[in-house]
Design a protein around this motif. Structure first.
Motif, PDB file in Angstrom:
ATOM      1  N   ALA A   1      60.126  41.998  21.289  1.00 32.18           N
ATOM      2  CA  ALA A   1      59.248  42.239  20.136  1.00 32.18           C
ATOM      3  C   ALA A   1      57.841  41.749  20.419  1.00 32.18           C
ATOM      4  CB  ALA A   1      59.822  41.560  18.891  1.00 32.18           C
ATOM      5  N   ARG A   2      57.728  40.567  20.989  1.00 37.06           N
ATOM      6  CA  ARG A   2      56.405  39.976  21.242  1.00 37.06           C
ATOM      7  C   ARG A   2      55.677  40.699  22.382  1.00 37.06           C
ATOM      8  NH1 ARG A   2      55.156  35.671  18.535  1.00 37.06           N
ATOM      9  NH2 ARG A   2      53.757  34.891  20.148  1.00 37.06           N
ATOM     10  N   ALA A   3      56.433  41.289  23.303  1.00 40.15           N
ATOM     11  CA  ALA A   3      55.813  42.048  24.394  1.00 40.15           C
ATOM     12  C   ALA A   3      55.401  43.449  23.941  1.00 40.15           C
ATOM     13  CB  ALA A   3      56.778  42.150  25.570  1.00 40.15           C
ATOM     14  N   THR A   4      55.990  43.930  22.858  1.00 42.08           N
ATOM     15  CA  THR A   4      55.776  45.307  22.412  1.00 42.08           C
ATOM     16  C   THR A   4      54.723  45.422  21.320  1.00 42.08           C
ATOM     17  OG1 THR A   4      58.089  45.763  22.975  1.00 42.08           O
ATOM     18  CG2 THR A   4      56.983  47.378  21.588  1.00 42.08           C
ATOM     19  N   PHE A   5      54.660  44.418  20.429  1.00 35.75           N
ATOM     20  CA  PHE A   5      53.744  44.450  19.290  1.00 35.75           C
ATOM     21  C   PHE A   5      53.006  43.124  19.155  1.00 35.75           C
ATOM     22  CE2 PHE A   5      57.322  47.238  18.118  1.00 35.75           C
ATOM     23  CZ  PHE A   5      56.647  48.406  17.801  1.00 35.75           C
ATOM     24  N   ASP A   6      51.750  43.187  18.724  1.00 35.31           N
ATOM     25  CA  ASP A   6      50.974  41.973  18.437  1.00 35.31           C
ATOM     26  C   ASP A   6      51.457  41.336  17.139  1.00 35.31           C
ATOM     27  OD1 ASP A   6      49.174  41.890  20.611  1.00 35.31           O
ATOM     28  OD2 ASP A   6      47.898  43.403  19.663  1.00 35.31           O
ATOM     29  N   GLY A   7      51.231  40.028  17.029  1.00 33.13           N
ATOM     30  CA  GLY A   7      51.451  39.322  15.778  1.00 33.13           C
ATOM     31  C   GLY A   7      52.890  39.095  15.396  1.00 33.13           C
ATOM     32  N   MET A   8      53.813  39.195  16.346  1.00 29.20           N
ATOM     33  CA  MET A   8      55.218  39.038  15.997  1.00 29.20           C
ATOM     34  C   MET A   8      55.583  37.560  15.822  1.00 29.20           C
ATOM     35  SD  MET A   8      56.692  41.994  15.669  1.00 29.20           S
ATOM     36  CE  MET A   8      55.189  42.267  14.719  1.00 29.20           C
ATOM     37  N   PRO A   9      56.486  37.287  14.874  1.00 32.10           N
ATOM     38  CA  PRO A   9      56.882  35.901  14.605  1.00 32.10           C
ATOM     39  C   PRO A   9      57.809  35.357  15.685  1.00 32.10           C
ATOM     40  CG  PRO A   9      58.167  37.403  13.266  1.00 32.10           C
ATOM     41  CD  PRO A   9      57.147  38.242  13.982  1.00 32.10           C
ATOM     42  N   TYR A  10      57.971  34.047  15.641  1.00 34.04           N
ATOM     43  CA  TYR A  10      59.018  33.388  16.406  1.00 34.04           C
ATOM     44  C   TYR A  10      60.212  33.188  15.494  1.00 34.04           C
ATOM     45  CZ  TYR A  10      55.850  32.411  20.265  1.00 34.04           C
ATOM     46  OH  TYR A  10      54.998  32.541  21.324  1.00 34.04           O
ATOM     47  N   VAL A  11      61.354  32.870  16.087  1.00 34.76           N
ATOM     48  CA  VAL A  11      62.572  32.579  15.335  1.00 34.76           C
ATOM     49  C   VAL A  11      62.717  31.066  15.266  1.00 34.76           C
ATOM     50  CG1 VAL A  11      65.084  32.814  15.279  1.00 34.76           C
ATOM     51  CG2 VAL A  11      63.664  34.720  16.092  1.00 34.76           C
ATOM     52  N   ARG A  12      62.907  30.550  14.058  1.00 36.07           N
ATOM     53  CA  ARG A  12      63.167  29.116  13.872  1.00 36.07           C
ATOM     54  C   ARG A  12      64.595  28.942  13.385  1.00 36.07           C
ATOM     55  NH1 ARG A  12      59.353  26.004  10.023  1.00 36.07           N
ATOM     56  NH2 ARG A  12      58.002  26.119  11.841  1.00 36.07           N
ATOM     57  N   THR A  13      65.362  28.119  14.090  1.00 37.12           N
ATOM     58  CA  THR A  13      66.722  27.806  13.676  1.00 37.12           C
ATOM     59  C   THR A  13      66.669  26.683  12.643  1.00 37.12           C
ATOM     60  OG1 THR A  13      67.552  28.445  15.856  1.00 37.12           O
ATOM     61  CG2 THR A  13      69.008  27.108  14.483  1.00 37.12           C
ATOM     62  N   VAL A  14      67.348  26.897  11.526  1.00 36.45           N
ATOM     63  CA  VAL A  14      67.357  25.921  10.432  1.00 36.45           C
ATOM     64  C   VAL A  14      68.807  25.641  10.045  1.00 36.45           C
ATOM     65  CG1 VAL A  14      65.084  26.584   9.536  1.00 36.45           C
ATOM     66  CG2 VAL A  14      67.128  27.765   8.694  1.00 36.45           C
ATOM     67  N   ASP A  15      69.018  24.508   9.392  1.00 35.34           N
ATOM     68  CA  ASP A  15      70.373  24.177   8.940  1.00 35.34           C
ATOM     69  C   ASP A  15      70.878  25.211   7.951  1.00 35.34           C
ATOM     70  OD1 ASP A  15      70.708  21.893  10.496  1.00 35.34           O
ATOM     71  OD2 ASP A  15      69.687  20.637   9.023  1.00 35.34           O
ATOM     72  N   ARG A  16      69.986  25.650   7.063  1.00 30.32           N
ATOM     73  CA  ARG A  16      70.325  26.692   6.097  1.00 30.32           C
ATOM     74  C   ARG A  16      69.042  27.381   5.656  1.00 30.32           C
ATOM     75  NH1 ARG A  16      72.134  25.189   0.504  1.00 30.32           N
ATOM     76  NH2 ARG A  16      70.220  24.451  -0.402  1.00 30.32           N
ATOM     77  N   ILE A  17      69.183  28.647   5.264  1.00 33.80           N
ATOM     78  CA  ILE A  17      68.010  29.428   4.854  1.00 33.80           C
ATOM     79  C   ILE A  17      67.479  28.932   3.518  1.00 33.80           C
ATOM     80  CG2 ILE A  17      67.149  31.742   4.295  1.00 33.80           C
ATOM     81  CD1 ILE A  17      67.946  31.470   7.247  1.00 33.80           C
ATOM     82  N   ALA A  18      68.388  28.671   2.562  1.00 29.05           N
ATOM     83  CA  ALA A  18      67.964  28.171   1.254  1.00 29.05           C
ATOM     84  C   ALA A  18      67.128  26.911   1.455  1.00 29.05           C
ATOM     85  CB  ALA A  18      69.168  27.886   0.377  1.00 29.05           C
ATOM     86  N   ASP A  19      66.112  26.766   0.635  1.00 29.07           N
ATOM     87  CA  ASP A  19      65.160  25.646   0.666  1.00 29.07           C
ATOM     88  C   ASP A  19      64.074  25.819   1.724  1.00 29.07           C
ATOM     89  OD1 ASP A  19      66.672  24.451  -1.376  1.00 29.07           O
ATOM     90  OD2 ASP A  19      67.925  23.409   0.086  1.00 29.07           O
ATOM     91  N   ASN A  20      64.039  26.942   2.412  1.00 28.47           N
ATOM     92  CA  ASN A  20      62.955  27.262   3.339  1.00 28.47           C
ATOM     93  C   ASN A  20      62.185  28.444   2.782  1.00 28.47           C
ATOM     94  OD1 ASN A  20      63.196  25.681   6.053  1.00 28.47           O
ATOM     95  ND2 ASN A  20      65.295  26.186   5.475  1.00 28.47           N
ATOM     96  N   CYS A  21      60.879  28.392   2.794  1.00 28.28           N
ATOM     97  CA  CYS A  21      60.029  29.504   2.355  1.00 28.28           C
ATOM     98  C   CYS A  21      60.390  29.966   0.942  1.00 28.28           C
ATOM     99  CB  CYS A  21      60.122  30.667   3.344  1.00 28.28           C
ATOM    100  SG  CYS A  21      58.948  32.006   3.044  1.00 28.28           S
ATOM    101  N   GLY A  22      60.778  29.023   0.093  1.00 26.48           N
ATOM    102  CA  GLY A  22      61.108  29.375  -1.281  1.00 26.48           C
ATOM    103  C   GLY A  22      62.397  30.153  -1.430  1.00 26.48           C
TER     104      GLY A  22
END
Length: 198
Positions: free
Chosen positions: A22-43
């Motif tokens: 993804a990062r080699a193909t398109f500009d501005g692509m995000p990274y992946v962050r591993t979290v304990d759980r999705i809830a409580d992240n980014c609202g």
């Protein structure tokens, strides 16, 4: 006594491979962050996918630790990158404008968005050099019918079902390697093709 050199092969990591593609193909692509759980992240709360979600306001893909080894996770990550491509390269803004003008057609328009995302996901899987994936071999029920992308607070993001068959069809079309085939009605492929890195 001769010294034997044993070559070690690195274990393939499809999540890292898809991220790199993804990062080699398109500009501005995000990274992946591993979290304990999705809830409580980014609202996010319990309505948001428990496995993978894309936080557009932070340009970050969240992946729960528990999802790391699940067979469907490479697809989920590629799908999140599909949303990132749309967001970072103007397709999401165009789609939102259409949705706001045509509220009575919102479900259909969001369905076109999701189909294109699955096509982009397949395209990224192909670019990553991964073996072709059949979505039906990875899951028994349609994935991503819960909230899985949006701004902070993520709990307010859209949720939509388009059916497992439609997701699988468009994921396979993308894996054929032709990004132009990801055009969906008024959501053509022009912005996607223009966004490709040289």
């Amino acid at each position: 006594m001769p010294i034997l050199l044993i070559a070690s092969t690195a274990v393939a990591d499809p999540v890292e491979d898809i991220t790199a593609a993804a990062r080699a193909t398109f500009d501005g692509m995000p990274y992946v962050r591993t979290v304990d759980r999705i809830a409580d992240n980014c609202g996010a709360d319990e309505r948001v996918s428990e496995q993978v979600a894309y936080c557009t306001s932070r340009n970050l893909i969240l992946m729960a630790k528990s999802a790391r080894e699940q067979p469907e996770t490479p697809y989920l990550i590629a799908h999140a990158y599909g949303h990132a491509v749309q967001v970072r390269h103007g397709v999401a803004d165009f789609a939102l404008g259409q949705i706001r003008r045509r509220r009575d057609e919102e479900a259909m328009l969001r369905g076109l968005v999701e189909r294109q995302v699955d096509c982009i996901a397949g395209y990224l899987v192909a670019r990553a050099g991964l073996a072709p994936m059949q979505l039906g071999d990875l899951v028994t029920e349609e994935p991503l019918t819960d909230i899985h992308w949006g701004r902070d607070p993520l709990r307010l993001g859209p949720a939509l079902s388009i059916g497992l068959g439609a997701r699988e069809d468009w994921f396979l079309i993308g894996q054929a390697g032709d990004l132009a085939a990801c055009a969906q009605g008024e959501f053509g492929a022009e912005l996607l093709l223009a966004a490709l890195k040289p």
